[in-house]
Design a protein around this motif. Structure first.
Motif, PDB file in Angstrom:
ATOM      1  N   GLN A  46       0.909  -0.930  -0.308  1.00  0.00           N
ATOM      2  CA  GLN A  46       0.004   0.165  -0.169  1.00  0.00           C
ATOM      3  C   GLN A  46       0.983   1.191   0.263  1.00  0.00           C
ATOM      4  O   GLN A  46       2.062   1.459   0.813  1.00  0.00           O
ATOM      5  CB  GLN A  46      -0.781   0.466   1.123  1.00  0.00           C
ATOM      6  CG  GLN A  46      -1.774   1.456   1.183  1.00  0.00           C
ATOM      7  CD  GLN A  46      -2.821   1.086   2.341  1.00  0.00           C
ATOM      8  OE1 GLN A  46      -3.098  -0.339   2.110  1.00  0.00           O
ATOM      9  NE2 GLN A  46      -2.912   1.984   3.000  1.00  0.00           N
ATOM     10  N   TYR A  86      -1.966   3.149  -4.421  1.00  0.00           N
ATOM     11  CA  TYR A  86      -1.943   2.418  -5.148  1.00  0.00           C
ATOM     12  C   TYR A  86      -2.111   1.301  -4.071  1.00  0.00           C
ATOM     13  O   TYR A  86      -1.513   0.961  -3.188  1.00  0.00           O
ATOM     14  CB  TYR A  86      -0.054   2.074  -5.955  1.00  0.00           C
ATOM     15  CG  TYR A  86       0.057   0.572  -5.678  1.00  0.00           C
ATOM     16  CD1 TYR A  86      -0.502   0.209  -7.403  1.00  0.00           C
ATOM     17  CD2 TYR A  86       0.564  -0.223  -5.434  1.00  0.00           C
ATOM     18  CE1 TYR A  86      -0.221  -0.746  -7.757  1.00  0.00           C
ATOM     19  CE2 TYR A  86       0.892  -1.417  -6.073  1.00  0.00           C
ATOM     20  CZ  TYR A  86       0.540  -1.777  -7.290  1.00  0.00           C
ATOM     21  OH  TYR A  86       0.664  -2.770  -8.334  1.00  0.00           O
ATOM     22  N   LEU A 116      -1.499  -3.553  -3.153  1.00  0.00           N
ATOM     23  CA  LEU A 116      -1.647  -4.913  -4.222  1.00  0.00           C
ATOM     24  C   LEU A 116      -2.101  -5.771  -3.031  1.00  0.00           C
ATOM     25  O   LEU A 116      -1.271  -5.423  -1.989  1.00  0.00           O
ATOM     26  CB  LEU A 116      -0.115  -5.174  -4.339  1.00  0.00           C
ATOM     27  CG  LEU A 116       0.596  -5.560  -4.896  1.00  0.00           C
ATOM     28  CD1 LEU A 116      -0.117  -6.627  -6.289  1.00  0.00           C
ATOM     29  CD2 LEU A 116       1.952  -6.387  -5.193  1.00  0.00           C
ATOM     30  N   THR A 121      -4.722  -5.260  -8.121  1.00  0.00           N
ATOM     31  CA  THR A 121      -4.384  -3.651  -7.470  1.00  0.00           C
ATOM     32  C   THR A 121      -5.789  -2.890  -8.074  1.00  0.00           C
ATOM     33  O   THR A 121      -6.203  -2.757  -8.863  1.00  0.00           O
ATOM     34  CB  THR A 121      -2.433  -3.389  -8.943  1.00  0.00           C
ATOM     35  OG1 THR A 121      -3.403  -3.352 -10.266  1.00  0.00           O
ATOM     36  CG2 THR A 121      -1.597  -4.398  -8.684  1.00  0.00           C
ATOM     37  N   ASP A 122      -5.105  -1.596  -7.768  1.00  0.00           N
ATOM     38  CA  ASP A 122      -6.016  -0.370  -7.477  1.00  0.00           C
ATOM     39  C   ASP A 122      -5.529   0.342  -7.865  1.00  0.00           C
ATOM     40  O   ASP A 122      -4.421   0.355  -6.653  1.00  0.00           O
ATOM     41  CB  ASP A 122      -7.215  -0.153  -6.750  1.00  0.00           C
ATOM     42  CG  ASP A 122      -8.062  -1.223  -6.138  1.00  0.00           C
ATOM     43  OD1 ASP A 122      -9.123  -1.163  -7.353  1.00  0.00           O
ATOM     44  OD2 ASP A 122      -8.081  -3.078  -6.082  1.00  0.00           O
ATOM     45  N   THR A 123      -5.114   2.085  -8.185  1.00  0.00           N
ATOM     46  CA  THR A 123      -4.857   2.493  -8.004  1.00  0.00           C
ATOM     47  C   THR A 123      -5.909   3.613  -8.315  1.00  0.00           C
ATOM     48  O   THR A 123      -7.166   3.721  -8.844  1.00  0.00           O
ATOM     49  CB  THR A 123      -3.988   2.815  -9.525  1.00  0.00           C
ATOM     50  OG1 THR A 123      -3.215   2.161  -9.961  1.00  0.00           O
ATOM     51  CG2 THR A 123      -3.249   4.340  -9.568  1.00  0.00           C
TER      52      THR A 123
END
Length: 116
Positions: free
Chosen positions: A69, A77, A79, A93-95
Motif C-alpha cells: 500500500q 496504490y 496490491l 491492484t487498485d490505483t
C-alpha cells in the motif's frame, strides 16, 4: 482536511464491513473506475461493480491479504491477494486519484481464477 490516506482507509474499511453506501460515498460525482471490462463512470455505473464484489466477499471463508500500500500526494496504490468461495484473486491492484476529499479516478485489474 481529509487526506488521501484517510479516504483510502475509509474505502477499505467500508468494503471490509460490506458497507456499499460507505464505499460509494468515497467517489466524486463523475468519478471513473477503469476495469478490465471497460470504464464505469459515476456512482450509478460503479454501484453494481461493488454490489457484486461485496456479495462475493460476504460469503463464508473469504480472505483478503494486503501485500503493498503506497500513498503519494493525491495518488494511492494497493496490491493484494484474496480468496472467496467463487474465485482466487492471485494478484490484484487498485490505483486511485483523489481530489477534494473524494476518489476521482480508480483503476482495478487482477488475475482472477474461478474455483469452479
Amino acid at each position: 482536511m481529509t487526506t488521501t490516506k484517510d479516504i483510502l482507509n475509509h474505502h477499505l474499511q467500508s468494503f471490509d464491513k460490506g458497507d456499499l453506501q460507505g464505499v460509494l460515498s468515497d467517489y466524486a460525482p463523475g468519478a471513473i473506475l477503469f476495469t478490465p471490462d471497460g470504464p464505469l463512470k459515476g456512482a450509478d455505473a460503479i454501484k453494481p461493480f461493488f454490489q457484486a464484489l461485496i456479495a462475493e466477499f460476504a460469503k463464508p471463508g473469504a480472505t483478503f491479504n494486503m501485500k503493498q500500500q503506497f500513498v503519494e500526494g493525491e495518488y494511492a496504490y494497493i496490491l493484494w491477494t484474496a480468496g472467496t468461495a467463487d474465485n482466487v484473486y492471485e494478484l490484484a491492484t487498485d490505483t486511485f486519484v483523489m481530489r477534494d476529499g473524494k476518489i476521482v479516478a480508480q483503476s482495478f485489474t487482477g488475475k482472477i481464477t474461478p474455483k469452479r
